[in-house]
Design a protein around this motif. Structure first.
Motif, short mmCIF file in Angstrom:
data_model
loop_
_atom_site.label_atom_id
_atom_site.label_comp_id
_atom_site.label_asym_id
_atom_site.label_seq_id
_atom_site.Cartn_x
_atom_site.Cartn_y
_atom_site.Cartn_z
N PRO A 1 27.68 43.80 43.23
CA PRO A 1 28.16 43.61 41.87
C PRO A 1 29.17 42.46 41.84
N GLY A 2 29.25 41.76 40.76
CA GLY A 2 30.23 40.69 40.68
C GLY A 2 29.77 39.59 39.77
N THR A 3 30.73 38.74 39.36
CA THR A 3 30.44 37.72 38.37
C THR A 3 30.46 36.32 38.97
N THR B 1 32.44 33.52 37.33
CA THR B 1 33.56 32.94 38.07
C THR B 1 33.06 31.97 39.12
N GLN C 1 34.05 30.62 42.87
CA GLN C 1 34.87 31.13 43.98
C GLN C 1 36.13 30.29 44.20
N TYR D 1 38.51 29.76 42.20
CA TYR D 1 39.09 29.21 40.97
C TYR D 1 39.48 30.39 40.10
N GLU D 2 40.73 30.40 39.64
CA GLU D 2 41.26 31.63 39.05
C GLU D 2 40.75 31.94 37.65
N PRO E 1 37.95 32.62 34.89
CA PRO E 1 36.53 32.82 34.60
C PRO E 1 36.09 31.79 33.53
N SER F 1 34.58 43.62 38.91
CA SER F 1 34.58 43.04 40.25
C SER F 1 35.74 42.08 40.35
N ASP G 1 37.41 38.62 42.60
CA ASP G 1 37.13 37.51 43.50
C ASP G 1 37.70 37.88 44.87
N THR H 1 37.86 36.30 47.55
CA THR H 1 38.66 35.31 48.28
C THR H 1 40.13 35.41 47.87
N VAL H 2 40.36 35.88 46.65
CA VAL H 2 41.74 36.04 46.17
C VAL H 2 42.27 37.44 46.48
N HIS I 1 41.73 39.33 34.97
CA HIS I 1 40.56 38.52 35.31
C HIS I 1 40.20 38.76 36.78
N PRO I 2 39.03 38.28 37.21
CA PRO I 2 38.66 38.50 38.61
C PRO I 2 39.63 37.88 39.62
N ALA I 3 40.31 36.81 39.23
CA ALA I 3 41.16 36.15 40.21
C ALA I 3 42.61 35.99 39.77
N ARG I 4 43.00 36.61 38.66
CA ARG I 4 44.39 36.54 38.22
C ARG I 4 44.66 37.60 37.17
N ARG J 1 53.74 31.96 42.12
CA ARG J 1 53.86 30.56 42.53
C ARG J 1 55.30 30.20 42.87
#
Lengths: 447, 588
Positions: free
Chosen positions: A268-270, A310, A312, A314-315, A317, B305, B307, B309-310, B394-397, B479
């Motif tokens: 699962p994932g975007t 998203t 990879q 990069y914060e 979406p 889901s 990210d 990597t984060v 969000h997925p990464a923040r 940061r």
């Protein structure tokens, strides 16, 4: 073809309500669809099928819209990915979706294209989507009336509506989709032997015990719920029809060669790579479902309207990126937002190419398909519903010309949908409501 | 452990209830006695409340026209919970029923509008096929089928009739009429003769029954109320079903159906007896979980889901466990401890799993373990759980806006309007030099008057959660810049997330939102402006009773509005009485 399936004229009538039906034609017969004189091995004509494809968050005009119109246009930066299928596609630009009241940023635009009317509440359209209108006409004889899938892995990403309150949930797992299409209930049309299963005969007969219960219930509910029970009844007929399919020796379909079941599917994932992997698997299944004549109407979603794809590392979406990313001074556009659009176009090209790789009759499956692709906005950064892009692909059995860029000069987006409906044989004088109502066909693409 | 105990109780219960050769009714008392055993000692003893005490309340229920009569589609969980009760927990098809559209804050309200697409019908049929195969399976049939055919290779009308009658009553939530019963029996007999197999024939009939409208649709029926001329009440079976869907998220059990059959459920005393029995049952956990899972929009987890990597620690297990953690706290606090609902927003008590420990940065326990964050910890209240923090990021923040919006909409019932058209987002450009924290970045929302109207009701609450990153891990800086988690909630200032928890605890919309959601969930309809006096009454009772959720459920279940319906067959929801929705934007 199964002989016991009768076309339900009443459902055709109901299916037209969304467009404010004016003329109601006779049910569309397969014979009407045969444009190129080719046929299946059993001499039944090749049907023309209808499909849709969806991507979220539009494009960047500056690097998307070709400078030239007509046949010899040059591909732009964001369209570079479609180069291998350029001859099968029409690029439509500068279309308008009208809000007619409350605006839902990433909902209104695509719902106008798909249903002909701007929604008045946040997550519900006013009418069925055009794929349903067509499925009610050309989807009654196949095993599935229509098929809908999403590459996002999220069942909530709705793109098709059976009616105003009933979304068609998408297939979201490639493995589950495989099982539904080609699992134990699949009848290989090219199998040498055929033996009807007596238990399925019993199963079908047992449904008659259920049918009568509807009548008893109908007397106890209001008009709106009656419509829901009617819809349930249609679903029951659909089950009967599926049993019939299993009890009837299928006609051979030369193009039907399903692959083996998947052993695994993307987590699962975007992430855009996960989406691309899922999109590829879903597309391959969808194409084979069409080639095997399991359905004649199909919908594929690559990303949802406010795309949450998203990249990879990069914060932001996709959707967030379109609003928050700076315009690069040198490039003159948002580089990451455009990165997402380019990935969308790669997937779109894959989708079209997959249909072109299946041989059917004298040509390919794509020759007998019409696909409309659209999005929710033009410039996502400001939620613009002007200058919207869209695509069509396939030649609809010879009724549609391809390889063109058409500048619609601000014309209604619904004109494109209406054209698709007309090409597919829907006999209505106009489609859509209020500012989105139209009776204009996009003549440039008609053969 | 707790789950296993529960499961075995149900299994014994249902097997006993359907023991071969004996009428289901004869053993049901035993079966239900074991089902109602509380899982946590003495925890639910307080649930029962004498009617006299309720009557002594300062307020009395205002007269209303009653609630709307509904045709609801059974949800996946309601279907599965019912199967588990009737046939045992291992009769569980691997089915995925598409969820309804979230309506007025709840998925369950969408069930009163949702239609059945051909695709959905296929899913029902596949599920029915699996269930029926499990029931007639040689390994299981002697436990769940209550009679034996004279000859397995032939039809047996008497035995088929018995099974169809018993299963039909439990699955359809009322006895089958003779017509319906006979129609299924005919199919069982005919198929058994053709297939030369009693069980195969029975299986075919049960399959058909499981896709019948009487199983899949909850059709509420009404009748004139003999005690209140001019009013309409739900008929006994509709009332039983409404109760059990509300309190257990499942169809009525045998005992409740009996109370409907005898009419006991339609007497005040009989109704109270059933409601108290249900509130004292271990099955209440399942019902309360379902309600809060819906109210907190935890269906978001189904497609969540991160990210990796984060957030490398945010595994699939962490995802599952995060949802479970909050639901465990809800059940433990509200049911086992009979706690004050508002304390959910301040409590430091929770449950930790190995996967969650990695994100909470705690030593990993071997399995689910009760845990209390130390005094002074920033982890206070369920909004500091990984569940809320991760689902509204969000997925990464993180996203202060998504978090703030979720708190407004889910906990305070204050819908945030969508952004206006053609907003100029040029101010959003990022990174602008010197903007390091989320607070700096979203500051522009408040500078721009077009954005500020809505963002000032969302962002401040979300910014108070900025000490937790996008997966819910604690952080002091972003940061390299220190995070400022101070803010105000509707005029109440706070310095950190602990203060936000206290502000939520004291916010009048927190309990009134729960009341609104609970009543609409119970009746299957969005509330309307006409319901305002009724909701005010429920609010008063809730407050008088110390914000105890089981007491609120009891008040609602015993209310006249719950069992009476306005006998129009109207199904279009009226304009919703979301008083707060407009004022949320206006009052700030």
């Amino acid at each position: 073809m199964t002989s016991s399936v009768t076309f339900n004229r009443r459902s055709a009538l109901k299916g037209l309500l969304g467009g404010g039906a004016i003329t109601v034609g006779l049910p569309l017969l397969d014979a009407d669809l045969n444009g190129n004189g080719t046929a299946f091995a059993d001499e039944s004509p090749l049907p023309v099928r209808f499909g849709t494809w969806f991507w979220g968050c539009g494009m960047t005009k500056k690097i998307f819209v070709p400078a030239q119109t007509g046949k010899n246009y040059e591909l732009t930066e964001e369209l570079e990915a479609i180069k291998n299928v350029k001859q099968h596609i029409n690029v439509h630009t500068n279309l308008t979706a009208y809000r007619d009241g409350t605006f839902f940023c990433h909902y209104t635009g695509w719902v106008v294209f798909r249903t002909g009317s701007a929604p008045v509440v946040g997550n519900l359209p006013l009418y069925e989507s055009l794929d349903t209108t067509l499925a009610n006409r050309i989807g009654r004889t196949t095993r599935f009336k229509s098929l809908t899938a999403t590459a996002t892995g999220d069942i909530r990403n709705i793109i098709s509506y059976e009616n105003a309150t009933t979304p068609n949930p998408p297939e979201f797992s490639p493995m589950a989709f495989y099982t539904r299409l080609f699992g134990p209930d699949f009848q290989d049309p090219n199998a040498a032997e055929f033996k009807p299963n007596p238990r399925i005969m019993m199963r079908k007969s047992a449904l008659s015990a259920v049918t009568d219960q509807i009548k008893a219930l109908n007397g106890k509910v209001g008009a709106e719920d009656k419509a829901r029970l009617d819809q349930y009844f249609t679903g029951l007929r659909h089950l009967e029809q599926q049993f019939d399919h299993q009890l009837t020796k299928p006609e051979p379909r030369a193009a039907c060669k399903p692959a083996k079941a998947f052993k695994d599917e993307p987590a699962p994932g975007t992430d855009s790579q996960l989406i691309a992997a899922r999109h590829k698997m879903m597309t391959d299944l969808m194409v084979m479902a069409v080639a095997c004549d399991q359905t004649r109407v199909f919908n594929m979603t690559m990303s949802k309207s406010d795309s949450n794809t998203t990249k990879q590392g990069y914060e932001k979406p996709h959707h967030t990126c379109t609003h928050e990313e700076s315009i690069d001074e040198k490039l003159g556009y948002q580089p990451n937002a455009s990165w997402f659009t380019k990935r969308s176009m790669e997937n779109w090209a894959y989708f079209v190419e997959a249909f072109s790789k299946i041989k059917e009759g004298d040509g390919t499956l794509l020759d007998n398909v019409l696909i409309m692709a659209n999005t929710d906005v033009s410039y996502a950064r400001v939620h613009s519903l002007e200058e919207m892009p869209a695509f069509t692909a396939g030649r609809a059995g010879g009724k549609v010309k391809t390889g063109l860029h058409i500048d619609h000069k601000g014309g209604q987006g619904t004109a494109l949908s209406y054209t698709c409906l007309k090409v597919m044989g829907l006999d209505v004088e106009s489609w859509g409501t209020k500012s989105n109502q139209t009776n204009k066909e996009v003549g440039e693409i008609l053969a | 452990m707790e789950v296993e105990v529960l499961v075995s109780l149900y299994f014994k219960g249902s097997v006993s209830a359907l023991l071969r050769g004996s009428a289901i009714a004869a053993v049901s008392a035993f079966a239900l006695a074991s089902c109602s055993a509380p899982t946590t000692e003495g925890a639910k003893a307080g649930a029962a409340k004498p009617a006299a005490e309720a009557a002594a309340s300062k307020t009395s229920e205002p007269e209303t026209a009653g609630s709307a009569k509904r045709l609801r589609l059974l949800s996946q969980d309601q279907y599965l919970n019912t199967l588990a009760y009737v046939f045992g927990p291992d009769v569980r098809p691997d089915a995925y029923f598409p969820p309804a559209q979230r309506t007025d804050g709840l998925l369950s309200l969408g069930a009163a509008k949702a239609g059945v697409t051909p695709t959905r019908m296929e899913i029902y049929q596949k599920a029915a096929q699996t269930v029926s195969a499990l029931i007639v399976d040689p390994k299981r049939r002697d436990f769940v089928i209550t009679c034996k055919p004279a000859d397995e290779k032939k039809s047996d009308r008497a035995c088929a009739t018995k099974v169809v009658t018993e299963v039909g009553r439990l699955m359809s939530r009322r006895p089958l009429t003779a017509d319906k019963r006979d129609a299924f029996v005919e199919q069982a007999v005919g198929a058994a003769d053709k297939l030369k197999d009693f069980y195969a024939g029975l299986g075919v009939a049960l399959e058909a029954m499981l896709v019948s409208p009487n199983v899949l649709f909850v059709t509420e029926r009404s009748e004139p109320d003999p005690k209140n001329p001019g009013q309409h009440r739900l008929d006994a079976y509709s009332l039983a079903t409404r109760l059990s869907l509300f309190l257990w998220n499942a169809a009525p059990d045998d005992q409740l159906l009996k109370a409907a059959e005898t009419g006991e459920i339609q007497t005040p005393k009989g109704l109270a007896k059933q409601v108290d029995r249900m509130l004292a049952s271990a099955r209440l956990d399942q019902g309360v979980r379902a309600f809060f899972d819906d109210m907190f929009a935890f269906d978001t987890f189904n497609a969540l889901s991160k990210d990796t990597t984060v957030y490398p620690t945010f595994t699939g297990q962490a995802l599952t466990d995060a949802r479970e953690e909050t639901l465990r706290v809800v059940v433990d606090h509200l049911i086992a401890k009979k706690g004050d609902y508002r304390d959910l927003f301040t409590t430091r008590e929770t449950f930790i799993s190995p996967a969650l420990a990695a994100i909470y940065k705690l030593p990993a326990p071997p399995t689910w373990t009760r845990y209390e964050f130390p005094e002074g910890s920033q982890r206070a209240g369920i909004v500091t759980h990984i569940s809320f923090l991760a689902t509204h990021s969000h997925p990464a923040r993180t996203s202060a806006t998504l978090r703030g919006k979720a708190l407004r909409e889910l906990l305070l019932c204050q819908p945030v309007p969508p952004p206006p058209a053609n907003v100029d987002f040029s101010a959003v450009e990022n990174p602008r030099p010197g903007l390091r924290t989320t607070r700096d970045r979203v500051g522009f929302h408040l500078e721009n008057p077009v954005c500020a109207g809505c963002h000032k009701i969302m962002d401040p609450m979300g910014l108070a959660l900025e000490n937790f990153d996008g997966e819910g891990s604690f952080r002091l800086t972003e940061r390299g810049a220190p995070i400022d988690a101070s803010g105000t909630l509707d005029g109440k200032p706070f310095t950190d997330v602990v203060g936000l928890g206290k502000a939520l605890h004291d916010h009048p919309a927190v309990p009134s939102c729960l009341v609104k959601r609970a009543y609409s969930y119970a009746t299957g309809s969005p509330t309307t402006n006409n319901d305002r006096p009724l909701l005010a009454y429920f609010n008063t009772r809730f407050s008088e009773e110390g914000y105890r959720v089981p007491d609120l459920m009891r008040t609602i279940a015993l209310s006249s509005a719950f069992s009476h319906v306005n006998d129009t067959t109207q199904t279009t929801p009226g304009k919703t009485a979301d008083a707060s929705s407009k004022s949320a934007a206006a009052s700030n």
